[in-house]
Design an enzyme around this catalytic site. Structure first.
Site, PDB file in Angstrom:
ATOM      1  N   LYS A   1       0.808  -1.221   0.000  1.00 13.29           N
ATOM      2  CA  LYS A   1       0.000   0.000   0.000  1.00 13.29           C
ATOM      3  C   LYS A   1       0.848   1.282   0.000  1.00 13.29           C
ATOM      4  CE  LYS A   1      -3.973  -2.118   2.320  1.00 13.29           C
ATOM      5  NZ  LYS A   1      -4.828  -2.034   3.512  1.00 13.29           N
TER       6      LYS A   1
ATOM      7  N   TYR B   1     -12.467  -2.085  -4.336  1.00 13.91           N
ATOM      8  CA  TYR B   1     -13.001  -2.179  -2.982  1.00 13.91           C
ATOM      9  C   TYR B   1     -14.526  -2.071  -2.940  1.00 13.91           C
ATOM     10  CZ  TYR B   1      -8.304  -2.098  -1.101  1.00 13.91           C
ATOM     11  OH  TYR B   1      -7.007  -2.423  -0.784  1.00 13.91           O
TER      12      TYR B   1
ATOM     13  N   ASN C   1      -1.812   0.177   6.949  1.00 11.31           N
ATOM     14  CA  ASN C   1      -1.277  -1.083   7.467  1.00 11.31           C
ATOM     15  C   ASN C   1      -0.375  -1.802   6.467  1.00 11.31           C
ATOM     16  OD1 ASN C   1      -3.140  -2.228   5.716  1.00 11.31           O
ATOM     17  ND2 ASN C   1      -4.515  -2.899   7.332  1.00 11.31           N
TER      18      ASN C   1
ATOM     19  N   HIS D   1      -2.198  -5.429   1.622  1.00  7.34           N
ATOM     20  CA  HIS D   1      -3.507  -6.054   1.418  1.00  7.34           C
ATOM     21  C   HIS D   1      -3.244  -7.472   0.928  1.00  7.34           C
ATOM     22  CE1 HIS D   1      -7.531  -6.900  -0.286  1.00  7.34           C
ATOM     23  NE2 HIS D   1      -6.834  -7.482  -1.259  1.00  7.34           N
TER      24      HIS D   1
ATOM     25  N   GLU E   1      -9.381 -11.061  -7.567  1.00  9.16           N
ATOM     26  CA  GLU E   1      -8.493  -9.913  -7.365  1.00  9.16           C
ATOM     27  C   GLU E   1      -7.290  -9.958  -8.301  1.00  9.16           C
ATOM     28  OE1 GLU E   1      -9.545  -8.939  -2.710  1.00  9.16           O
ATOM     29  OE2 GLU E   1      -7.608  -9.844  -3.160  1.00  9.16           O
TER      30      GLU E   1
END
Length: 140
Positions: A11, A51, A114, A117, A128
């Site tokens: 990310k 998302y 964080n 993913h 995905e």
């Protein structure tokens, strides 16, 4: 054991701090192999589509804004039970609850930033992966 593939996204908080190599080393040390990789900047439309499953959740707008705030590294990891192996190495979503030695314990800034993913099932991994890569781009 089953050889699987899973999607991994490093990310924006991690790409900004230039720690993609350190994160990938943790995945590789866990027996996962990078078989496709691309550094991209998601458009708002791409992030919203990816998302979409969260669009009714209160955090959706913030999540999309965060995911378009900088480049990400989208990649396909392959290995024995790759989905579970990847999720184990990532650690809990909340870095305060993540186990020592996991990516999120080592590198995450907070619950949103964080660092990574990962797909949560083999079925979602296939969806995905196809969002970011064609079959021809995945080379083992």
């Amino acid at each position: 054991m089953a050889i699987e593939r899973t999607l991994s996204i490093i990310k924006p908080d991690a790409t900004e701090r230039n720690i993609t190599g350190k994160i990938n080393a943790m995945f590789e040390d866990a027996g996962l192999r990078i078989v496709a990789q691309r550094r991209i900047r998601l458009s708002r439309e791409q992030a919203e589509a990816f998302y979409d499953v969260h669009k009714e959740r209160s955090f959706f707008g913030e999540l999309v804004d965060y995911m378009i705030s900088g480049p990400v590294v989208a990649q396909v990891l392959e290995g024995e039970n790759a989905v579970l192996a990847h999720r184990t190495v990532m650690g809990a979503t909340n870095p305060a609850q993540a186990d020592e030695g996991t990516v999120r314990k080592e590198f995450a800034l907070n619950v949103q930033e964080n660092s990574v993913h990962g797909s949560d099932s083999v079925e979602n991994a296939a969806k995905e992966i196809s969002f970011f890569f064609s079959d021809a781009e995945i080379v083992g």
